[in-house]
Motif scaffolding. Structure first.
Motif, short mmCIF file in Angstrom:
data_model
loop_
_atom_site.label_atom_id
_atom_site.label_comp_id
_atom_site.label_asym_id
_atom_site.label_seq_id
_atom_site.Cartn_x
_atom_site.Cartn_y
_atom_site.Cartn_z
N VAL A 76 0.83 -1.21 0.00
CA VAL A 76 0.00 0.00 0.00
C VAL A 76 0.87 1.26 0.00
CG1 VAL A 76 -2.02 -1.04 1.10
CG2 VAL A 76 -0.21 -0.08 2.53
N ARG A 77 0.28 2.32 -0.53
CA ARG A 77 1.03 3.57 -0.64
C ARG A 77 0.52 4.58 0.39
NH1 ARG A 77 -0.56 4.47 -6.77
NH2 ARG A 77 -2.45 3.56 -5.91
N ASP A 78 1.40 5.51 0.75
CA ASP A 78 1.02 6.48 1.77
C ASP A 78 0.38 7.73 1.19
OD1 ASP A 78 1.73 5.13 4.03
OD2 ASP A 78 3.85 5.69 3.84
N ASP A 79 0.58 7.95 -0.11
CA ASP A 79 0.15 9.23 -0.66
C ASP A 79 -1.16 9.16 -1.43
OD1 ASP A 79 1.25 7.58 -2.49
OD2 ASP A 79 2.37 9.13 -3.58
N VAL A 80 -1.91 8.08 -1.23
CA VAL A 80 -3.22 7.99 -1.89
C VAL A 80 -4.27 7.61 -0.84
CG1 VAL A 80 -2.30 7.29 -4.15
CG2 VAL A 80 -2.91 5.53 -2.47
N ILE A 81 -5.53 7.72 -1.21
CA ILE A 81 -6.62 7.31 -0.30
C ILE A 81 -6.52 5.80 -0.10
CG2 ILE A 81 -9.14 7.07 -0.15
CD1 ILE A 81 -9.21 9.65 -1.92
N ARG A 82 -6.77 5.38 1.13
CA ARG A 82 -6.68 3.93 1.35
C ARG A 82 -7.96 3.40 2.02
NH1 ARG A 82 -2.15 2.06 5.21
NH2 ARG A 82 -0.91 3.47 3.92
N ALA A 83 -8.45 2.31 1.47
CA ALA A 83 -9.65 1.70 2.07
C ALA A 83 -9.46 0.20 2.20
CB ALA A 83 -10.87 2.01 1.22
N TYR A 84 -9.97 -0.35 3.30
CA TYR A 84 -9.92 -1.80 3.51
C TYR A 84 -11.34 -2.32 3.48
CZ TYR A 84 -5.31 -0.65 5.38
OH TYR A 84 -4.03 -0.17 5.54
N TYR A 85 -11.58 -3.24 2.58
CA TYR A 85 -12.92 -3.82 2.47
C TYR A 85 -12.90 -5.14 3.24
CZ TYR A 85 -17.41 -4.34 0.05
OH TYR A 85 -18.74 -4.44 -0.25
N PHE A 86 -13.68 -5.23 4.32
CA PHE A 86 -13.76 -6.47 5.10
C PHE A 86 -14.83 -7.36 4.47
CE2 PHE A 86 -12.17 -4.99 9.59
CZ PHE A 86 -11.06 -4.41 9.01
N SER A 87 -14.47 -8.01 3.39
CA SER A 87 -15.45 -8.86 2.72
C SER A 87 -15.30 -10.29 3.26
CB SER A 87 -15.20 -8.81 1.21
OG SER A 87 -16.12 -9.59 0.52
N VAL A 88 -15.40 -10.37 4.57
CA VAL A 88 -15.19 -11.63 5.29
C VAL A 88 -16.25 -11.74 6.38
CG1 VAL A 88 -12.67 -11.63 4.98
CG2 VAL A 88 -13.67 -10.44 6.93
N GLY A 89 -16.38 -12.91 6.99
CA GLY A 89 -17.35 -13.08 8.07
C GLY A 89 -16.98 -12.19 9.26
N PRO A 90 -17.99 -11.77 10.04
CA PRO A 90 -17.73 -10.87 11.18
C PRO A 90 -16.79 -11.45 12.22
CG PRO A 90 -20.10 -11.33 10.95
CD PRO A 90 -19.40 -12.04 9.84
N SER A 91 -16.63 -12.80 12.22
CA SER A 91 -15.74 -13.37 13.24
C SER A 91 -14.29 -12.96 12.99
CB SER A 91 -15.87 -14.89 13.24
OG SER A 91 -15.52 -15.39 11.98
N LEU A 92 -14.00 -12.45 11.78
CA LEU A 92 -12.61 -12.04 11.50
C LEU A 92 -12.38 -10.54 11.70
CD1 LEU A 92 -11.68 -14.10 8.29
CD2 LEU A 92 -10.97 -14.50 10.65
N PHE A 93 -13.45 -9.79 11.97
CA PHE A 93 -13.29 -8.33 12.08
C PHE A 93 -12.25 -7.97 13.13
CE2 PHE A 93 -17.79 -6.88 10.52
CZ PHE A 93 -17.55 -7.52 9.31
N ASP A 94 -12.34 -8.65 14.27
CA ASP A 94 -11.46 -8.33 15.38
C ASP A 94 -10.01 -8.53 14.97
OD1 ASP A 94 -10.76 -7.61 17.85
OD2 ASP A 94 -11.63 -9.32 18.91
N ASP A 95 -9.73 -9.71 14.38
CA ASP A 95 -8.35 -10.02 13.99
C ASP A 95 -7.84 -9.03 12.96
OD1 ASP A 95 -7.94 -12.54 15.44
OD2 ASP A 95 -9.62 -13.21 14.21
N LEU A 96 -8.68 -8.74 11.98
CA LEU A 96 -8.23 -7.83 10.93
C LEU A 96 -7.94 -6.44 11.49
CD1 LEU A 96 -10.58 -8.65 7.89
CD2 LEU A 96 -8.15 -9.16 8.12
N ALA A 97 -8.88 -5.93 12.26
CA ALA A 97 -8.70 -4.57 12.79
C ALA A 97 -7.45 -4.52 13.67
CB ALA A 97 -9.94 -4.16 13.58
N GLU A 98 -7.28 -5.55 14.48
CA GLU A 98 -6.13 -5.56 15.39
C GLU A 98 -4.80 -5.62 14.62
OE1 GLU A 98 -5.13 -9.01 17.84
OE2 GLU A 98 -3.33 -7.76 17.63
N ARG A 99 -4.77 -6.44 13.59
CA ARG A 99 -3.51 -6.56 12.83
C ARG A 99 -3.23 -5.32 11.99
NH1 ARG A 99 -4.79 -11.15 14.51
NH2 ARG A 99 -3.32 -12.87 14.82
N LEU A 100 -4.27 -4.71 11.49
CA LEU A 100 -4.04 -3.45 10.75
C LEU A 100 -3.38 -2.44 11.68
CD1 LEU A 100 -7.38 -3.10 8.72
CD2 LEU A 100 -5.09 -3.45 7.77
N HIS A 101 -3.87 -2.45 12.91
CA HIS A 101 -3.33 -1.51 13.89
C HIS A 101 -1.87 -1.87 14.22
CE1 HIS A 101 -3.14 1.15 17.29
NE2 HIS A 101 -2.79 0.13 18.07
#
Ligand code: BG6
Length: 478
Positions: free
Chosen positions: A103-128
């Motif tokens: 990913v690049r720092d100088d453009v807009i960035r979006a993460y699409y969580f197109s996964v089951g809600p049970s993974l939201f926690d893991d994804l959000a935590e790892r992004l952080h």
């Protein structure tokens, strides 16, 4: 208008939604010139692919699900060049540093969580953890957003640990549908309707989202969910909000969402005999619901109809009838606003009683129709007939103009533009669950089973009774 360059990371990039909707939708925006060659789409999933094989996957998806055909084919090569792929394990360590590099720092960035809600926690935590949660980043989450109030609150809390509300885009794809947005244009762009838009002039409102298809391959999910959670708590509720809300001061995210929330909070608790549930039976060569979901004892509903009341000054006394179901006669979604009778008829009884009905057709054949009463032409005296003032968009605007973007295309572009108006706010979702939870709990407490209905019908007869007992009737699904 082209959007600024962006990186869109699709977690679950090899999943069904990416294949059917996200990738074909992005391709169409690319063809339309809205998404430029400086943007990038990064598929992220556990599946062992590389950039080339992901491009092949996307090529097949576009060919299968993008309706533009030959007209758009010349853009395919250019589009595929924007695609990248990273193998990422949402629950483990694999791939996160690759993603950081991708990913690049100088453009807009979006993460699409197109996964089951049970993974939201893991994804959000790892992004952080990997410092991928920049302040300007957006995350997109799909429904189902929880399966009751408690789980929705939990999801909201999980995401809120790492992202602010202004970064969170909760998708209800019905809000991206052309006619659904048109609902707001009709109500707040015309002087004609708003003065009449209340219980003094409107007898009742009907909302129908009828599907011809059954549960298909989603049996397992659907058996846990049912029509109430799958459709009514979100899609029909959103339609109800838009039709019933007060005019927001501005067409901006919080102004609109504040008004929608007030509608949900003003909904009365629903009495048990104001709800009818149904479950479709087998027909000809088609399996019935229980067989399709692989559960012979299933008491999940594939149809729900109800009468709802909004207790506020505008709507007290005007019922809202909602229904949705699968394997019905036809795919037909519409909102019908049925006005009251004129207070006094100057014509003979024979002229008949006529009512104005404003119908907003969501799909298919998007458009608006207003039923008005005129004199029947000819010498037969003063006889009245109802005729529709029909504005089917494809006819009124021409086929080019009426070639609307699919809901997902529009919503993804809104994410990039940073416009949350057509996305659900956390409190809205929670309020919607707070209203539907007691209805579902009531069924469970009473051990109520859904009523069987024939595939290809308009649902169980009791749903008809819901209106008949009020001296009203559903509009035909046709
Ligand atoms: C989805 C539901 O949200 O909406 C499906 O999970 C349903 O069960 C679908 O079929 C209907 O969407 P549309 O756009 O085809 O009306």
């Amino acid at each position: 208008i082209p959007v600024d360059p962006f990186d869109l990371v699709i977690f679950g990039g090899t999943g069904d939604l990416a294949r059917r909707k996200i990738l074909p939708g992005l391709f169409r925006r690319f063809c339309a010139g809205q998404m430029g060659a400086e943007s990038r789409i990064i598929g992220a999933a556990r599946t062992d692919l590389n950039t080339q094989s992901y491009r092949d996957f996307a090529k097949d998806a576009v060919r299968e699900f993008e309706p533009g055909g030959a007209k758009n084919a010349k853009h395919l090569k250019g589009f595929l060049e924007l695609l990248d792929y990273v193998v990422v394990d949402a629950k483990g360590t694999q791939g996160w540093s690759d993603l950081t590099k991708a990913v690049r720092d100088d453009v807009i960035r979006a993460y699409y969580f197109s996964v089951g809600p049970s993974l939201f926690d893991d994804l959000a935590e790892r992004l952080h953890k990997h410092k991928l949660d920049c302040p300007g980043c957006r995350i997109v989450v799909e429904k189902p957003f929880g399966h009751d109030l408690a789980s929705a609150q939990e999801l909201n809390q999980i995401i809120a640990k790492y992202f602010d509300e202004h970064q969170i885009y909760r998708i209800d794809h019905y809000l991206g549908k052309e006619t659904v947005q048109n609902l707001m244009a009709i109500r707040f762009g015309n002087m004609l309707f708003e003065p009449l838009w209340n219980s003094q002039y409107i007898d009742h409102i009907q909302l129908t989202v009828a599907e011809e298809v059954g549960v298909g391959g989603r049996g397992e999910y659907y058996d846990r969910s049912g029509a109430m959670r799958d459709m009514l708590q979100n899609h029909l509720m959103q339609l109800l909000c838009l039709i019933a809300m007060e005019p927001p001061a501005k067409f901006n995210p919080d102004a609109v969402r504040d008004e929608k929330l007030k509608v949900i909070r003003a909904l009365d608790e629903v009495a048990p005999d104001d709800v009818v549930r149904g479950q479709y039976e087998a027909a000809h060569d088609q399996a019935g619901f229980r067989e399709q979901v692989g559960n012979p004892d299933s008491t999940t509903e594939s149809f729900v109809a109800m009468r709802a009341h909004i207790s506020n000054w505008r709507w007290a006394g005007t019922p809202f009838y909602l229904r949705t179901g699968k394997r019905l006669r036809e795919r037909a979604s519409e909102i019908a606003v049925v006005f009251k009778d004129a207070p006094h008829s100057i014509f003979d009884v024979e002229a008949g009683v006529h009512r104005n009905i404003l119908t907003i057709k969501l799909q298919p054949n998007e458009g608006i129709e207003l039923g008005v009463t005129i004199k029947e032409p000819g010498p037969g005296g003063m006889r009245l007939v109802d005729v529709p003032l029909d504005m089917t968009f494809a006819e009124a605007l021409g086929p080019e103009e009426a070639d609307f973007p699919d809901a997902y295309e529009r919503l993804i572009m809104d994410v990039i533009r940073g416009n949350q108006t057509l996305f659900m706010r956390g409190d809205e979702v929670e309020a919607a669950w707070a209203w539907t939870d007691p209805i579902i709990a009531g069924w469970q407490e009473r051990g109520e089973a859904p009523l069987p209905y024939a595939s290809g019908s308009s649902g169980p007869d009791d749903a008809l009774m819901l209106m008949h007992r009020d001296g009203r009737r559903w509009r035909e699904i046709k």
